[in-house]
Design a protein around this motif. Structure first.
Motif, PDB file in Angstrom:
ATOM      1  N   VAL A   1       0.908  -1.186   0.008  1.00 35.19           N
ATOM      2  CA  VAL A   1      -0.048   0.037   0.079  1.00 35.19           C
ATOM      3  C   VAL A   1       0.676   1.231   0.071  1.00 35.19           C
ATOM      4  O   VAL A   1       0.398   2.287  -0.758  1.00 35.19           O
ATOM      5  N   LEU A   2       1.810   1.132   0.714  1.00 33.65           N
ATOM      6  CA  LEU A   2       2.618   2.451   1.158  1.00 33.65           C
ATOM      7  C   LEU A   2       3.421   2.985  -0.289  1.00 33.65           C
ATOM      8  O   LEU A   2       3.586   3.984  -0.565  1.00 33.65           O
ATOM      9  N   ILE A   3       3.799   1.970  -1.152  1.00 36.43           N
ATOM     10  CA  ILE A   3       4.748   2.127  -2.481  1.00 36.43           C
ATOM     11  C   ILE A   3       3.602   2.913  -3.221  1.00 36.43           C
ATOM     12  O   ILE A   3       4.095   4.368  -3.720  1.00 36.43           O
ATOM     13  N   PRO A   4       2.812   2.409  -3.658  1.00 38.14           N
ATOM     14  CA  PRO A   4       1.751   3.167  -4.664  1.00 38.14           C
ATOM     15  C   PRO A   4       1.277   4.592  -4.240  1.00 38.14           C
ATOM     16  O   PRO A   4       1.295   5.603  -4.948  1.00 38.14           O
ATOM     17  N   VAL A   5       0.990   4.637  -2.843  1.00 39.60           N
ATOM     18  CA  VAL A   5       0.360   6.025  -2.495  1.00 39.60           C
ATOM     19  C   VAL A   5       1.491   7.057  -2.304  1.00 39.60           C
ATOM     20  O   VAL A   5       1.208   8.038  -2.608  1.00 39.60           O
ATOM     21  N   THR A   6       2.566   6.491  -1.980  1.00 38.59           N
ATOM     22  CA  THR A   6       3.764   7.306  -1.912  1.00 38.59           C
ATOM     23  C   THR A   6       4.173   8.030  -3.349  1.00 38.59           C
ATOM     24  O   THR A   6       4.693   9.157  -3.341  1.00 38.59           O
ATOM     25  N   CYS A   7       3.982   7.028  -4.301  1.00 35.67           N
ATOM     26  CA  CYS A   7       4.226   7.652  -5.585  1.00 35.67           C
ATOM     27  C   CYS A   7       3.079   8.692  -6.051  1.00 35.67           C
ATOM     28  O   CYS A   7       3.868   9.766  -6.614  1.00 35.67           O
ATOM     29  N   ILE A   8       2.096   8.881  -5.652  1.00 36.98           N
ATOM     30  CA  ILE A   8       1.180  10.005  -6.022  1.00 36.98           C
ATOM     31  C   ILE A   8       1.617  11.066  -5.214  1.00 36.98           C
ATOM     32  O   ILE A   8       1.766  12.359  -5.709  1.00 36.98           O
ATOM     33  N   ALA A   9       1.725  10.827  -3.708  1.00 39.28           N
ATOM     34  CA  ALA A   9       2.168  12.063  -2.969  1.00 39.28           C
ATOM     35  C   ALA A   9       3.469  12.556  -3.299  1.00 39.28           C
ATOM     36  O   ALA A   9       3.504  13.942  -3.334  1.00 39.28           O
ATOM     37  N   ALA A  10       4.329  11.819  -3.863  1.00 39.85           N
ATOM     38  CA  ALA A  10       5.647  12.489  -4.203  1.00 39.85           C
ATOM     39  C   ALA A  10       5.806  13.176  -5.483  1.00 39.85           C
ATOM     40  O   ALA A  10       6.323  14.140  -5.787  1.00 39.85           O
ATOM     41  N   ALA A  11       4.861  12.580  -6.222  1.00 42.68           N
ATOM     42  CA  ALA A  11       4.461  13.630  -7.513  1.00 42.68           C
ATOM     43  C   ALA A  11       3.892  14.773  -7.322  1.00 42.68           C
ATOM     44  O   ALA A  11       4.289  15.854  -7.799  1.00 42.68           O
ATOM     45  N   ILE A  12       2.943  14.799  -6.312  1.00 40.31           N
ATOM     46  CA  ILE A  12       2.370  15.985  -5.892  1.00 40.31           C
ATOM     47  C   ILE A  12       3.415  17.277  -5.531  1.00 40.31           C
ATOM     48  O   ILE A  12       3.442  18.377  -5.535  1.00 40.31           O
ATOM     49  N   PHE A  13       4.321  16.459  -4.429  1.00 42.22           N
ATOM     50  CA  PHE A  13       5.020  17.424  -3.719  1.00 42.22           C
ATOM     51  C   PHE A  13       6.201  17.870  -4.817  1.00 42.22           C
ATOM     52  O   PHE A  13       6.677  19.128  -4.639  1.00 42.22           O
ATOM     53  N   MET A  14       6.671  17.017  -5.542  1.00 43.93           N
ATOM     54  CA  MET A  14       7.694  17.598  -6.298  1.00 43.93           C
ATOM     55  C   MET A  14       6.990  18.651  -7.605  1.00 43.93           C
ATOM     56  O   MET A  14       7.759  19.685  -7.692  1.00 43.93           O
ATOM     57  N   VAL A  15       6.022  18.447  -7.918  1.00 41.26           N
ATOM     58  CA  VAL A  15       5.296  19.301  -9.117  1.00 41.26           C
ATOM     59  C   VAL A  15       5.279  20.654  -8.176  1.00 41.26           C
ATOM     60  O   VAL A  15       5.328  21.647  -8.882  1.00 41.26           O
ATOM     61  N   PHE A  16       4.436  20.691  -7.140  1.00 41.77           N
ATOM     62  CA  PHE A  16       4.303  21.851  -6.173  1.00 41.77           C
ATOM     63  C   PHE A  16       5.766  22.449  -6.049  1.00 41.77           C
ATOM     64  O   PHE A  16       5.657  23.573  -6.152  1.00 41.77           O
ATOM     65  N   CYS A  17       6.433  21.917  -5.605  1.00 38.71           N
ATOM     66  CA  CYS A  17       8.030  22.567  -5.291  1.00 38.71           C
ATOM     67  C   CYS A  17       8.412  23.244  -6.631  1.00 38.71           C
ATOM     68  O   CYS A  17       9.153  24.361  -6.620  1.00 38.71           O
ATOM     69  N   ASP A  18       8.284  22.596  -7.682  1.00 37.44           N
ATOM     70  CA  ASP A  18       8.844  23.084  -9.124  1.00 37.44           C
ATOM     71  C   ASP A  18       7.971  24.240  -9.320  1.00 37.44           C
ATOM     72  O   ASP A  18       8.702  25.344  -9.872  1.00 37.44           O
ATOM     73  N   THR A  19       6.894  24.159  -9.207  1.00 35.29           N
ATOM     74  CA  THR A  19       5.959  25.493  -9.339  1.00 35.29           C
ATOM     75  C   THR A  19       6.412  26.693  -8.509  1.00 35.29           C
ATOM     76  O   THR A  19       6.398  27.800  -9.041  1.00 35.29           O
ATOM     77  N   LEU A  20       6.698  26.230  -7.483  1.00 33.47           N
ATOM     78  CA  LEU A  20       6.906  27.513  -6.569  1.00 33.47           C
ATOM     79  C   LEU A  20       8.481  27.913  -6.977  1.00 33.47           C
ATOM     80  O   LEU A  20       8.665  29.188  -6.680  1.00 33.47           O
ATOM     81  N   SER A  21       9.490  27.037  -7.237  1.00 35.80           N
ATOM     82  CA  SER A  21      10.475  27.548  -7.794  1.00 35.80           C
ATOM     83  C   SER A  21      10.682  28.723  -8.889  1.00 35.80           C
ATOM     84  O   SER A  21      11.417  29.412  -9.068  1.00 35.80           O
ATOM     85  N   ARG A  22       9.434  28.596  -9.773  1.00 38.51           N
ATOM     86  CA  ARG A  22       9.326  29.326 -10.788  1.00 38.51           C
ATOM     87  C   ARG A  22       8.586  30.599 -10.567  1.00 38.51           C
ATOM     88  O   ARG A  22       8.849  31.595 -11.321  1.00 38.51           O
TER      89      ARG A  22
END
Length: 303
Positions: A266-287
């Motif tokens: 359960v942890l691996i697939p859910v973390t994949c989605i959460a990590a994608a959210i986190f990284m796209v959010f951080c990239d948007t902030l950086s710009r």
């Protein structure tokens, strides 16, 4: 799948879609919704979609690698760069820059340095017929510190232009517009993530204790070697693509573990989605924080 888990997964998926939409329209150049598919904005939209894909791939690869290392080393502080990949890749990039190597071959230099550092860490940690987790952690720390010191030394004796170039590698960036490189790294990350998910049950057993895992029929040494090799390959590939992005593989897995528990299926697939959210959010902030200046992505994730 329980109702609570299903609701959480649905909510994370919706948030990811919203974040991706915001990442497409927001940036140094704002694109109104009515002009999103305008031909004049097509290049900007394509470049932003490529950045989003890089962010998603990086988030998935780093976070799942963190989960695996935390399980097989049974250490909550374990993260993808523990094996020395970050400092090794950074050193490879610095040496390539000092030798005047073209930027086209920089990923190759970084990847070579990352894999080389992993091999050194593994060789130092090898004791008789197996690698002990304490030795692997200590070897990773030692090699990382030594290689980081070498990087600082080389930068200190070089010119300012090298310092500016190497910052890209040391703090991370998604300004990569090489479709072939992105395709190769994405394939490595997704294939590696699939392999790690296949071992989810074995990870559940190993995280409890190696003796218990052996009694359950898990070939612990074989599983550990295979997964460490996959983590090293994923991390080295990501560093060669977008530099060093810290804390993602450490914080995101622990956050999701608090929400869904320690069952790796359960942890691996859910973390994949959460990590994608986190990284796209951080990239948007950086710009968007200081346009048109782009803040290195590693600075955002660290904050």
């Amino acid at each position: 799948m329980t109702r609570r888990l299903r609701n959480l997964t649905t909510m994370l998926t919706v948030v990811l879609c919203v974040i991706i939409f915001v990442a497409v329209v927001k940036g140094a150049v704002h694109i109104p919704l009515t002009q999103l598919f305008n031909r004049d904005n097509s290049v900007i939209v394509q470049l932003r979609f490529m950045r989003i894909l890089i962010a998603v791939v990086a988030g998935i690869g780093l976070s799942v690698s963190g989960i695996v290392l935390q399980a097989i080393l049974r250490n909550p502080l374990a993260e993808p760069y523990l094996l020395g990949t970050s400092s090794g890749a950074g050193l490879g990039a610095v040496i390539a820059l000092m030798l005047g190597v073209s930027r086209l071959y920089m990923p190759v230099a970084a990847f070579t340095g990352a894999i080389g550092s992993v091999m050194v860490v593994y060789a130092l940690a090898w004791q008789r017929t197996k690698v002990k987790q304490e030795s692997l952690i200590l070897s990773g720390v030692v090699v990382s510190v030594v290689l980081s010191a070498v990087i600082v030394f080389l930068i200190s004796i070089s010119n300012n232009s090298l310092l500016h170039e190497v910052t890209w590698w040391l703090w991370g960036s998604f300004q990569i517009y090489d479709p072939l490189l992105l395709f190769i790294v994405s394939g490595i990350v997704l294939l590696g993530t699939g392999i790690m998910y296949v071992f989810a049950q074995d990870l559940n057993a190993i995280s409890i204790g190696e003796e218990e895992a052996v009694h359950l029929g898990v070939h612990t040494e074989l599983v550990k070697k295979a997964l460490i090799a996959v983590v090293a390959l994923i991390t080295a590939s990501l560093v060669s693509l977008c530099g060093i992005i810290g804390f993602v593989g450490l914080i995101v897995p622990h956050t999701m573990r608090l929400l869904v528990g320690s069952n790796h299926r359960v942890l691996i697939p859910v973390t994949c989605i959460a990590a994608a959210i986190f990284m796209v959010f951080c990239d948007t902030l950086s710009r968007i924080i200081m346009p048109p200046v782009e803040i290195p992505i590693g600075v955002i994730t660290a904050m």
